[in-house]
Design an enzyme around this catalytic site. Sequence first.
Site, short mmCIF file in Angstrom:
data_model
loop_
_atom_site.label_atom_id
_atom_site.label_comp_id
_atom_site.label_asym_id
_atom_site.label_seq_id
_atom_site.Cartn_x
_atom_site.Cartn_y
_atom_site.Cartn_z
N CYS A 115 0.79 -1.23 0.00
CA CYS A 115 0.00 0.00 0.00
C CYS A 115 0.83 1.28 0.00
CB CYS A 115 -0.97 -0.01 1.18
SG CYS A 115 -0.24 -0.58 2.72
N HIS A 159 -1.96 7.81 3.57
CA HIS A 159 -1.01 6.75 3.95
C HIS A 159 0.41 6.93 3.38
CE1 HIS A 159 -0.58 2.19 5.01
NE2 HIS A 159 -0.26 2.98 6.02
#
Length: 577
Positions: free
Chosen positions: A68, A127
């Site tokens: 991710c 993120h």
Amino acid sequence: MRSFLLIGFLLTLLSAHAADRPNIILIMADDMGYSDLGCFGSEISTPNLDALAKGGVRFTQFYNTARCCPTRAALLTGLYPHQAGIGHMMDDKGLPGYRGELSRDSVTIAEVLKPAGYRTYMAGKWHVTKKVNPQDADAKANWPLQRGFDRFYGTIHGAGSYFDPNTLTRDNEFISPFADAQYQPKSFYYTDAIADHATRFVADHARDHQAQPFFMYVAMTAPHWPMHAKPEDIAKYKGKYDAGYDAIRAARVEKMKKLGLLPPSWQVAPQAGGAWSEVKNREFETRCMEVFAAMIDSMDQSIGRLVAELKKQGQYDNTLILFFQDNGGCAEGMGRNGPFKPRAEKPTLPAMAATDLQPDMIPKQTRDGHPMRQGYGILPGGADTYHGYGEAWANVSNTPFREYKHWVHEGGISTPLVAHWPKGIPAARHDSLEPQPAHLIDLMATCLDVAGASYPAEHAGLKIKPVEGVSLRPALKGESIGRQEPIFFEHEGNRAVRDGIWKLVAKGPQGAWELYNMEADRTEQHNLAANEPERLKAMAAQWEIWAKRAQVIPWIWGLPHGDPLPNKKGKKGKKKA
């Protein structure tokens, strides 16, 4: 008077130029496999994405970084993730490629497109900073508004409940979904909230900034764990997976062959993660996949609403939409271990106030006071559960490939890329498959190309690393993208090189190099390392040169040839496995 006429003429030219340049929307799903879309082989209902594929181009060899955070860094900057400071996750390993913060000698697509006249919006998962609970004044320096976006709604952290997400943020301020005056749906579900705000940005842009094109980054969290979905979406898949892993996988294989995605000569990677005949609790296992499918279905519905808003505002034809995924299916065992805990009939903990912020990635309780439950046999889907769908279903998601998220075999790094742009993709290319290998690093170059923007040598007084990728715009017309360099990978010591039809790949920092002909064997079933020692040696040397240039080496996993690396104090440390 003459000066007023000149200014008017220039404004008219600028307006006409803006009208020619497309809006750009990048939509990224989280923890999905190569075959999870209907148009890539799945049984899951994804009519809106399938329609975009039918009216556009499907890239069949598009790559992410296997995880991710690195994927988001590469996507945003057009650099390999280590060059952007995020070679791993959100912690500082004391090495330039592994700082856990988006580097300042990189620029985001938003930072590049704003000077070119674009408005910039983001909805969803950020993120790319470790500072998710900022206390000091500069802690938000790597939040979206400080990295080029005009508006933001989403989460700064990487995971959390879909019914009560942590670090939920509007622009620069944390908000509670239950005390948000600007957004009060009948019931809160994060996938809907992301899409509703993306849709709102389109509508507001048409009202307030119609003369400008816009760039929007929509970072879905679906279908990343926890397996949370709305009851009506779960109900659509009741019984759909009762036949088990092998049967669903076999059906996907057949559909992929019919779609032209899987040549008959390729040997499909074996089923992994366990045999259906040995499953102890089939109700639990099928429920996991039912919820996973429901999450994708819900995401597709939300993309449909976004597309409908583009059409309503007259922006559909000249908007480039790119849909892709951050990594392959996830085999992590989140929440699947431990004892069964039945749900109490009544809440056993004090209820949270509407204004309370959810502080945890895994909440300790629901808003009404039910404790969070994890364990094998607890049926996922509700707000008081927190599970992943498990290795065997991840293997189904990654059909027909090997491995998963984390690894750089094809199952970890292969993502569909759906490109749709009515004004920019010739009708003859609609519903076509594009086999040229491509990577997330190419998206910056693609955006620059279609927007007529320039990549800076300096930004905010700092020298900027040169962009790594190539524009994919020629491929939309069926032309060569002219890639001159191989595509490289490294994550957690897993490493690879893709050069033309050849791929060199290794599993783990001490894993031996494997060599595959991707034209004949993209499922990586026939290792040709022993047959092609000179090719292997040459490609391994290419990887090492790149790794040193791209801040992969020195790396936290130990060098492949076993050399120790210096620790933070400059002393020699032991090799890390």
